[in-house]
Design an enzyme around this catalytic site. Structure first.
Site, PDB file in Angstrom:
ATOM      1  N   LYS A 267       8.993   2.517  -5.677  1.00 21.86           N
ATOM      2  CA  LYS A 267       8.063   1.518  -5.430  1.00 21.86           C
ATOM      3  C   LYS A 267       8.763   0.711  -4.482  1.00 21.86           C
ATOM      4  CE  LYS A 267       4.717  -1.362  -3.875  1.00 21.86           C
ATOM      5  NZ  LYS A 267       3.078  -2.561  -4.675  1.00 21.86           N
ATOM      6  N   LYS A 279      -3.942  -9.562   2.948  1.00 18.76           N
ATOM      7  CA  LYS A 279      -3.934 -10.954   1.875  1.00 18.76           C
ATOM      8  C   LYS A 279      -4.242 -11.966   2.205  1.00 18.76           C
ATOM      9  CE  LYS A 279      -0.377  -8.419  -1.092  1.00 18.76           C
ATOM     10  NZ  LYS A 279      -1.107  -8.228  -1.814  1.00 18.76           N
ATOM     11  N   ARG A 353       0.854   3.312  -3.882  1.00 17.69           N
ATOM     12  CA  ARG A 353       0.366   4.373  -3.654  1.00 17.69           C
ATOM     13  C   ARG A 353       0.120   5.233  -3.471  1.00 17.69           C
ATOM     14  NH1 ARG A 353      -5.235   2.245  -5.910  1.00 17.69           N
ATOM     15  NH2 ARG A 353      -3.730   0.580  -6.087  1.00 17.69           N
TER      16      ARG A 353
END
Length: 507
Positions: A267, A279, A353
């Site tokens: 990643k 966030k 992901r």
């Protein structure tokens, strides 16, 4: 389109050398490593050389609180002679972990010094001596952009001896190289994101390839679109700094069609704001290190030829910057990944992901490896499960692969704890709109792993969620405050073992 670049300049590390017998002329600073069994045998000769009764010194320091626990230190100045100070360093039970901690403590003591002469116990096992050298390198780590008071530089040279005539130089060198992978991964992860973007990561990979005997291929945003890397493109489309997909290939000398083949997927989110699912401020602090997985893959590949790795390895780094903007991807978007599988987005902050899915799909479809392993700082949920700085999360479809990785984690000091992949939780990421969703309520690290599992197909697969060990709250043992570069030492240790995929696929 393979290309090579200019020579990569590795970080300035201490030169660590093995000295058979005590040196005729040592440095002005001597270090004596003390285990639970007491002073090393060579300490008597060292004491005579120094004009010092080391037994009495140890007794005096013990009386004032020193103990030989791993990494404990006690310095003693000398007022005359060529040697100006002696440091006692605890080595605990003499295990590899304890000696790694001792090596790091010595490196911190040595900052700003030209040389240290270090006396260790005779007969240390190779694994423990290697770990000691790793600790010296890791404890030397420094990173800053200061123009004032930059701090003391790393010690220039450390000479190790046990007083015997044995030659342990090869063991030391392996430890230095593995330690260097951890340093390099830390440097990548610590670099601020105003300097570091996907193109920067691709440039570093290209430089590493030039020195490590690797081939590198980089997909820019146009090639990513042409080849159907929908996950990487979606995550990166909100940023003015476009994404990249990086491939590094290592082929060992004498490789044949029967040579085992491992693919690593890392990643490489060079900064993670969460995208439109923004966030809070506190959650963004340290998100420059959200490319730790990709950085550790690059660092691992940098060492394979130097260490004579016998398996073929490809590293795939999925690099993007996750930013909110008018072009950012949205909750409820449907993404088509490499190979065609679709994902409905429910949270743009579950971006790792999405890029990793493209890398896994490409690796399985195009490369057909014997084993595929992905590594990422993927979820905060793994910290809830495992806490901080003890274990990283390990998920796998193959018991032998899980065991081999866990063993490498134990040896390297980057320990893993195996987590389950229960089929009953697959429904938590189901949707009538696409093949799966990228976020759901429930056990977050497990559902993230189940999401990725679908892209690994039938290839034996492991997923390393290392968020729990990716950042250290303080200078402690072999770690420095901040990013740890988690994964590089683990993967390098695993891949340079005698049989990294032994037993895989046979259950």
């Amino acid at each position: 389109m393979a290309r090579r670049s200019t020579k990569f300049v590795f970080p300035t590390l201490p030169a660590v050398h093995w000295q058979p017998g005590l040196p005729v002329h040592g440095s002005s600073s001597w270090v004596v490593v003390v285990g639970e069994a007491g002073l090393p045998a060579a300490a008597k000769d060292a004491g005579e050389r120094l004009g010092l009764d080391l037994d009495r010194l140890l007794a005096a320091q013990t009386a004032t609180g020193f103990s030989p626990t791993a990494g404990a230190t006690a310095a003693y100045p000398l007022l005359s002679g060529e040697v100006t100070e002696v440091l006692l360093v605890g080595a605990g039970d003499g295990s590899a972990a304890a000696l790694r901690h001792a090596g790091a403590a010595i490196a911190r003591f040595g900052r700003g010094k030209p040389e240290l002469t270090t006396v260790v116990a005779e007969g240390i096992e190779d694994a423990a001596l290697q770990a000691f050298a790793e600790g010296v390198v890791l404890g030397s780590f420094t990173f800053h952009r200061k123009t004032v008071d930059p701090g003391k530089p790393v010690v220039e040279r450390i000479t190790l001896t046990d007083g015997s005539s044995s030659d342990r130089a090869a063991v030391i060198e392996r430890g230095v190289v593995i330690g260097r992978t951890g340093w390099l991964a830390r440097e990548f992860a610590t670099t601020p994101s105003n300097e570091k973007d996907p193109s920067w990561l691709a440039e570093r990979a290209t430089e590493v390839a030039a020195t490590g005997g690797l081939t590198v291929t980089v997909w820019d945003e146009k090639l990513l679109a042409a080849d159907g890397f929908g996950g990487i493109l979606a995550v990166g489309q909100g940023s003015t700094r476009p994404p990249r997909f990086i491939r590094l290939d290592y082929v060992p000398d004498g490789s044949t069609k029967d040579t085992p083949y491992v693919v690593l997927v890392g990643k490489g989110i060079t900064y993670d704001t969460g995208g439109l699912s923004l966030k809070p401020r506190e959650g963004m602090v340290s998100m420059k290190r959200d490319m730790t997985g990709g950085g550790s893959v690059i660092a691992t590949l940098s060492a394979l030829r130097e260490l004579g790795t016998k398996v073929k390895v490809t590293g795939l780094i999925c690099a993007a910057e996750n930013m909110p903007s008018g072009t950012a991807y949205r909750p409820d978007d449907v993404i088509r990944h490499y190979g065609g599988r679709t994902t409905e987005v429910k949270n743009t902050d579950a971006e790792g992901r999405l890029v990793m899915a493209d890398g896994l799909a490409y690796g399985v479809k195009e490369l057909k490896p014997d084993v595929i392993v992905d590594v990422a700082t993927l979820t905060g949920a793994i910290k809830v499960s495992l806490g901080a700085m003890l274990y990283g999360g390990l998920f796998s479809t193959d018991d032998a692969l899980a065991d081999n990785l866990a063993d490498a984690g134990q040896v390297s000091g980057e320990r893993l704890w195996r987590m389950p992949l229960p089929a009953e939780y697959v429904d938590l990421i189901s949707t009538p709109i696409a093949d799966s969703v990228n976020s759901s309520k429930g056990p977050g690290s497990i559902t993230a792993a189940l999401f990725l599992k679908a892209f690994a197909g039938d290839v034996p697969w492991a997923h390393l969620d290392l968020s729990s060990i990716a950042e250290s709250p303080r200078d402690e043992f072999e770690y420095s405050l901040g990013s740890t570069g988690a994964g590089a030492r683990l993967l390098t240790t695993w891949l340079t073992g005698d049989a990294p995929i032994a037993g895989v696929g046979k259950a």
